[in-house]
Design an enzyme around this catalytic site. Structure first.
Site, PDB file in Angstrom:
ATOM      1  N   PRO A   6       0.822  -1.223   0.000  1.00 27.03           N
ATOM      2  CA  PRO A   6       0.000   0.000   0.000  1.00 27.03           C
ATOM      3  C   PRO A   6       0.848   1.262   0.000  1.00 27.03           C
ATOM      4  O   PRO A   6       1.938   1.301   0.575  1.00 27.03           O
ATOM      5  CB  PRO A   6      -0.791  -0.109   1.305  1.00 27.03           C
ATOM      6  CG  PRO A   6      -0.720  -1.548   1.691  1.00 27.03           C
ATOM      7  CD  PRO A   6       0.598  -2.042   1.188  1.00 27.03           C
ATOM      8  N   ILE A   7       0.320   2.273  -0.694  1.00 28.73           N
ATOM      9  CA  ILE A   7       0.942   3.599  -0.715  1.00 28.73           C
ATOM     10  C   ILE A   7      -0.071   4.590  -0.160  1.00 28.73           C
ATOM     11  O   ILE A   7      -1.220   4.623  -0.610  1.00 28.73           O
ATOM     12  CB  ILE A   7       1.324   4.006  -2.158  1.00 28.73           C
ATOM     13  CG1 ILE A   7       2.365   3.029  -2.735  1.00 28.73           C
ATOM     14  CG2 ILE A   7       1.866   5.430  -2.195  1.00 28.73           C
ATOM     15  CD1 ILE A   7       2.646   3.235  -4.225  1.00 28.73           C
TER      16      ILE A   7
END
Lengths: 67, 67, 67, 67, 67, 67
Positions: free
Chosen positions: C2-3
């Site tokens: 995830p970013i």
């Protein structure tokens, strides 16, 4: 609750940017009916060399019709 | 060369979104003086559950003043 | 993988931002089970005049409940 | 007024995403002191083939430690 | 009309960034067939502390294989 | 650790998008020296009506030189 991220070249006067923000906010309010306080406009300005077209940096004023 | 990324809740009629796009384009043209063909407006619509405020999903119509 | 892109007003102390980053990383690790080294948090800070609500610039501290 | 854009692979259960949103909101509230109703979390999920690492698509579960 | 937003750590020489922009533009032109003048590349550089992995700031050079 | 967000019109064949991802990854690796596994490419495709130029929707193929 609309959010507008506006990407533009750096170098415009503050009053022009303020006017842009107000006009964009009005446009969202008029067309979507959102309450003004629910409309956010975030400006991101790009310095020389950070915005490129056709592999070359774009500079404010150099390409009047496009910037 | 301005680019506008517009984040909004999914569910608005196409004609409302078209009108929004035209009004935003006009606002940029009027205030920055950019040629219309240099102005890009990208819409990103968020489905139910993808847009959250205070930890809870926002739904179009549920919170009329905000959406 | 995830970013997280975090948009916030400029002006917070470094230690507050570090703590924010650690807490967000922990939250993703706990809920999604991602390995910490797979979690990226990118901070973007907005200077005065770049973040606008209801067509007016937001300033840290001026609107305590919201910023 | 912080905004979190969360980019993640598609395929997680709704309750996991809801929990993620609540935990992220809490983390911002605890560390920045923002009112919960001023914290927005936007999820963007990427389908197979849209998220690539080292030139190859990433799939949820295929690379457990990273996704 | 593709737009590439490139997020990278601050600190690379200008000529390296110019070369990156040209190579990315060529890659889009070759694979999608877009006219070069229709391809935009926007660089966003992150200062120390703004890009975090595993809850810790990433610095150019500190983690050679990753930056 | 570079991240590329690629915005493009929907409708290209999968093999063209895969080739685009590989070419972009190579371009970053060659010019910045980043390890391939540290390079992420995220594709966002825009459906008809979501990408607008001069206030009008852009469609793949309709404006060959630009799309």
């Amino acid at each position: 609750m609309p959010i507008l991220e506006v990407h533009l070249l750096s170098g415009r006067p503050d009053e022009v940017k303020s006017e842009l923000v107000r006009e964009l906010t009005d446009a969202v309010h008029r067309t979507l009916g959102s309450a003004p306080e629910a409309i956010q406009v975030l400006l991101t300005e790009y310095q020389d060399g950070s915005w490129n077209v056709a592999g070359e940096p774009l500079t404010l004023g150099k390409a009047a019709a496009r910037d």
